[in-house]
Design a protein around this motif. Sequence first.
Motif, PDB file in Angstrom:
ATOM      1  N   VAL A 285       1.047  -1.143   0.022  1.00 14.37           N
ATOM      2  CA  VAL A 285       0.270   0.000  -0.023  1.00 14.37           C
ATOM      3  C   VAL A 285       1.092   1.730  -0.356  1.00 14.37           C
ATOM      4  O   VAL A 285       2.320   0.836   0.354  1.00 14.37           O
ATOM      5  CB  VAL A 285      -0.891   0.013   0.780  1.00 14.37           C
ATOM      6  N   ASN A 286       0.680   2.451  -0.212  1.00 11.72           N
ATOM      7  CA  ASN A 286       0.902   3.620  -0.273  1.00 11.72           C
ATOM      8  C   ASN A 286      -0.050   4.668   0.112  1.00 11.72           C
ATOM      9  O   ASN A 286      -1.315   4.635  -0.598  1.00 11.72           O
ATOM     10  CB  ASN A 286       1.029   4.286  -2.188  1.00 11.72           C
ATOM     11  N   TYR A 287       0.950   5.351   0.552  1.00 16.54           N
ATOM     12  CA  TYR A 287      -0.656   6.290   1.073  1.00 16.54           C
ATOM     13  C   TYR A 287       1.011   7.463   1.245  1.00 16.54           C
ATOM     14  O   TYR A 287       1.598   7.616   1.632  1.00 16.54           O
ATOM     15  CB  TYR A 287      -0.284   6.595   3.355  1.00 16.54           C
ATOM     16  N   CYS A 288       0.039   8.823   0.687  1.00 17.30           N
ATOM     17  CA  CYS A 288       0.493   9.918   0.336  1.00 17.30           C
ATOM     18  C   CYS A 288       0.005  10.969   1.557  1.00 17.30           C
ATOM     19  O   CYS A 288      -0.701  11.648   1.172  1.00 17.30           O
ATOM     20  CB  CYS A 288       0.208  10.566  -1.017  1.00 17.30           C
ATOM     21  N   VAL A 289       0.452  11.938   2.735  1.00 20.52           N
ATOM     22  CA  VAL A 289      -0.488  12.995   2.985  1.00 20.52           C
ATOM     23  C   VAL A 289       0.543  14.115   2.647  1.00 20.52           C
ATOM     24  O   VAL A 289       1.672  14.603   2.579  1.00 20.52           O
ATOM     25  CB  VAL A 289       0.406  12.644   4.845  1.00 20.52           C
ATOM     26  N   LYS A 290      -0.090  15.096   2.014  1.00 19.59           N
ATOM     27  CA  LYS A 290       0.150  16.704   1.464  1.00 19.59           C
ATOM     28  C   LYS A 290       0.438  17.314   2.680  1.00 19.59           C
ATOM     29  O   LYS A 290      -0.873  17.310   4.104  1.00 19.59           O
ATOM     30  CB  LYS A 290      -0.291  16.497   0.333  1.00 19.59           C
ATOM     31  N   LEU A 291       1.242  18.144   2.759  1.00 23.93           N
ATOM     32  CA  LEU A 291       1.165  19.610   4.235  1.00 23.93           C
ATOM     33  C   LEU A 291       1.202  20.215   3.365  1.00 23.93           C
ATOM     34  O   LEU A 291       2.469  21.238   2.899  1.00 23.93           O
ATOM     35  CB  LEU A 291       2.490  19.098   5.325  1.00 23.93           C
ATOM     36  N   ILE A 292       0.167  21.320   3.021  1.00 22.34           N
ATOM     37  CA  ILE A 292      -0.006  22.374   2.109  1.00 22.34           C
ATOM     38  C   ILE A 292      -0.555  23.591   2.466  1.00 22.34           C
ATOM     39  O   ILE A 292      -1.339  23.808   3.533  1.00 22.34           O
ATOM     40  CB  ILE A 292      -0.933  21.820   1.217  1.00 22.34           C
ATOM     41  N   PRO A 293       0.852  24.575   3.212  1.00 23.16           N
ATOM     42  CA  PRO A 293       1.060  26.093   3.860  1.00 23.16           C
ATOM     43  C   PRO A 293       0.121  26.824   2.919  1.00 23.16           C
ATOM     44  O   PRO A 293      -0.583  26.311   1.777  1.00 23.16           O
ATOM     45  CB  PRO A 293       1.972  26.328   4.047  1.00 23.16           C
ATOM     46  N   GLN A 294      -0.828  27.733   3.698  1.00 21.87           N
ATOM     47  CA  GLN A 294      -1.399  29.144   2.973  1.00 21.87           C
ATOM     48  C   GLN A 294      -1.546  29.024   1.641  1.00 21.87           C
ATOM     49  O   GLN A 294       0.027  29.574   1.373  1.00 21.87           O
ATOM     50  CB  GLN A 294      -1.829  30.103   4.310  1.00 21.87           C
ATOM     51  N   LYS A 295      -2.499  29.200   0.842  1.00 19.28           N
ATOM     52  CA  LYS A 295      -2.407  29.959  -0.292  1.00 19.28           C
ATOM     53  C   LYS A 295      -1.359  28.726  -1.670  1.00 19.28           C
ATOM     54  O   LYS A 295      -1.330  29.522  -2.326  1.00 19.28           O
ATOM     55  CB  LYS A 295      -1.704  31.379  -0.524  1.00 19.28           C
ATOM     56  N   ALA A 296      -0.635  27.820  -1.302  1.00 17.94           N
ATOM     57  CA  ALA A 296       0.095  26.827  -1.691  1.00 17.94           C
ATOM     58  C   ALA A 296      -1.013  25.812  -2.734  1.00 17.94           C
ATOM     59  O   ALA A 296      -1.970  25.793  -1.984  1.00 17.94           O
ATOM     60  CB  ALA A 296       0.623  26.618  -1.091  1.00 17.94           C
ATOM     61  N   LYS A 297      -0.873  25.667  -4.099  1.00 17.27           N
ATOM     62  CA  LYS A 297      -0.912  25.419  -5.035  1.00 17.27           C
ATOM     63  C   LYS A 297      -0.217  24.030  -4.938  1.00 17.27           C
ATOM     64  O   LYS A 297       1.240  24.076  -4.989  1.00 17.27           O
ATOM     65  CB  LYS A 297      -1.344  25.654  -6.386  1.00 17.27           C
ATOM     66  N   ALA A 298      -1.429  22.449  -4.554  1.00 18.15           N
ATOM     67  CA  ALA A 298      -0.294  21.527  -4.547  1.00 18.15           C
ATOM     68  C   ALA A 298      -0.508  21.082  -5.405  1.00 18.15           C
ATOM     69  O   ALA A 298      -1.736  19.824  -5.448  1.00 18.15           O
ATOM     70  CB  ALA A 298      -0.650  20.536  -2.788  1.00 18.15           C
ATOM     71  N   LYS A 299       0.279  20.466  -6.657  1.00 18.18           N
ATOM     72  CA  LYS A 299       0.125  19.835  -7.554  1.00 18.18           C
ATOM     73  C   LYS A 299       1.195  18.523  -7.524  1.00 18.18           C
ATOM     74  O   LYS A 299       2.400  18.926  -7.553  1.00 18.18           O
ATOM     75  CB  LYS A 299       0.534  20.316  -8.495  1.00 18.18           C
ATOM     76  N   TYR A 300       1.042  17.460  -6.797  1.00 15.02           N
ATOM     77  CA  TYR A 300       2.400  15.878  -6.903  1.00 15.02           C
ATOM     78  C   TYR A 300       1.634  14.582  -7.325  1.00 15.02           C
ATOM     79  O   TYR A 300       0.563  14.829  -6.651  1.00 15.02           O
ATOM     80  CB  TYR A 300       2.868  16.322  -5.351  1.00 15.02           C
ATOM     81  N   LYS A 301       1.617  13.933  -8.391  1.00 12.58           N
ATOM     82  CA  LYS A 301       0.940  12.815  -8.272  1.00 12.58           C
ATOM     83  C   LYS A 301       2.173  11.701  -7.935  1.00 12.58           C
ATOM     84  O   LYS A 301       4.035  11.630  -7.735  1.00 12.58           O
ATOM     85  CB  LYS A 301       1.477  12.942 -10.576  1.00 12.58           C
ATOM     86  N   THR A 302       1.535  11.011  -7.136  1.00 12.69           N
ATOM     87  CA  THR A 302       1.576  10.134  -6.402  1.00 12.69           C
ATOM     88  C   THR A 302       2.843   8.748  -7.197  1.00 12.69           C
ATOM     89  O   THR A 302       2.717   8.629  -8.274  1.00 12.69           O
ATOM     90  CB  THR A 302       1.078   8.943  -5.521  1.00 12.69           C
ATOM     91  N   THR A 303       4.442   9.152  -6.710  1.00 11.79           N
ATOM     92  CA  THR A 303       5.221   8.355  -7.512  1.00 11.79           C
ATOM     93  C   THR A 303       6.108   7.822  -6.633  1.00 11.79           C
ATOM     94  O   THR A 303       6.611   8.013  -5.519  1.00 11.79           O
ATOM     95  CB  THR A 303       6.247   9.095  -8.302  1.00 11.79           C
ATOM     96  N   PRO A 304       6.474   6.589  -7.181  1.00  8.76           N
ATOM     97  CA  PRO A 304       6.913   5.265  -6.259  1.00  8.76           C
ATOM     98  C   PRO A 304       8.439   6.034  -5.680  1.00  8.76           C
ATOM     99  O   PRO A 304       9.002   6.889  -6.544  1.00  8.76           O
ATOM    100  CB  PRO A 304       7.662   4.256  -6.904  1.00  8.76           C
ATOM    101  N   LEU A 305       9.061   6.005  -4.430  1.00  6.81           N
ATOM    102  CA  LEU A 305       9.666   5.734  -3.408  1.00  6.81           C
ATOM    103  C   LEU A 305      11.790   5.753  -4.508  1.00  6.81           C
ATOM    104  O   LEU A 305      12.184   6.497  -4.623  1.00  6.81           O
ATOM    105  CB  LEU A 305       9.985   5.362  -2.459  1.00  6.81           C
ATOM    106  N   LYS A 306      11.532   4.660  -4.716  1.00  6.23           N
ATOM    107  CA  LYS A 306      12.189   4.120  -6.061  1.00  6.23           C
ATOM    108  C   LYS A 306      12.939   5.016  -7.194  1.00  6.23           C
ATOM    109  O   LYS A 306      13.937   4.731  -8.149  1.00  6.23           O
ATOM    110  CB  LYS A 306      12.253   2.681  -6.325  1.00  6.23           C
ATOM    111  N   GLU A 307      11.655   6.202  -7.580  1.00  7.58           N
ATOM    112  CA  GLU A 307      11.589   6.796  -8.869  1.00  7.58           C
ATOM    113  C   GLU A 307      12.243   8.255  -8.526  1.00  7.58           C
ATOM    114  O   GLU A 307      12.022   9.122  -9.233  1.00  7.58           O
ATOM    115  CB  GLU A 307      10.346   6.513  -9.899  1.00  7.58           C
ATOM    116  N   TRP A 308      12.077   8.437  -6.906  1.00  7.47           N
ATOM    117  CA  TRP A 308      12.434   9.769  -6.522  1.00  7.47           C
ATOM    118  C   TRP A 308      13.609   9.957  -6.694  1.00  7.47           C
ATOM    119  O   TRP A 308      14.798   9.073  -6.347  1.00  7.47           O
ATOM    120  CB  TRP A 308      12.399   9.766  -5.008  1.00  7.47           C
ATOM    121  N   LYS A 309      14.042  11.089  -7.244  1.00 10.78           N
ATOM    122  CA  LYS A 309      15.101  12.117  -7.782  1.00 10.78           C
ATOM    123  C   LYS A 309      15.436  13.413  -6.984  1.00 10.78           C
ATOM    124  O   LYS A 309      14.614  13.883  -7.287  1.00 10.78           O
ATOM    125  CB  LYS A 309      15.949  12.167  -9.523  1.00 10.78           C
TER     126      LYS A 309
END
Length: 309
Positions: A285-309
């Motif tokens: 399973v995969n759980y993605c928690v976004k912590l989004i400050p005031q007025k910020a736009k949170a554009k992120y498509k969940t990507t496997p950790l092994k692909e994080w660069k």
Amino acid sequence: MRDSTVLWSQYYYLTKKKSSSFTKNRILPALMIWGKNIDLDRILPPSRNLWVGQGVTPVGSMRTSWTDSNAIFVGLKTGRAGANHSHMDIGSFIMEADGVRWAIDLGPQDYTSLETIGIDLWNRKQNSQRWDVYRYNNFSHNTLAFDKKKQDVGGYTRINSYGDSPGFMHLISDLTNAYKGQVKSCWRGIAIVDNRFVVVQDEIESLDKATELTWSMVTKATVRKLDDYSLELTEGTKKMIFRVETNQKIKLKTAPAKSSNSYDAPNDGVTIIGFETLIPASTQVNYCVKLIPQKAKAKYKTTPLKEWK
């Protein structure tokens, strides 16, 4: 890197805080050692915004700026619970944005208050009474618990990989050793995306039985539920959104950071938020928690950790 990072951190602390805030800082004398060859008239911010230190207790930190008081800051702690003075806080993090620390650490309880009533505080074995102290176990930290069990005191973890690519600073840790016999694998990645918001992503594989996951974050903010996957945090005039993205069914949780033990220190005004969910047997399973400050736009498509660069 260490010299300039520590010196600049202390310089910022001294110039931004009232004197009463730093006089008891036990790290303060290090300025005389790490800063002995530095021209105090030319203290410059470090050249990098990400730092990782391995060792007995590996930690990593990253920030969007050294000079902007509204910058995002994230710190991740690994290591093992059985280390000297350590807590069951493997995989725990802190997070700041807009001048507010949204994800906090309760810190230790005064040792004398526990020793004088006979708490077996210095026994660091798995079943020690030390781990019943509220502030010392994983139920009161920004980390995970499985089937409401405590972390393994001997399970060593580290920062396995990290990167400071523009727009995607990140830290990744294999937390599996902290949960021996509880899950088959457990990885956590934390990233600052586009210098605007934070992602905390957990990839977990269960054993051959269903497992209950409790995901926790400690905060002093006022909390309001927005929907089944989102909370709004407010402190003063500042706000932040806590949003869970997953294809699994979850139950958001919000509870005061209180203990039923008479010896535990109070945590007035502190709330533990997060969620609970049941992970089926032998399932990834995969759980993605976004912590989004005031007025910020949170554009992120969940990507496997092994692909994080």
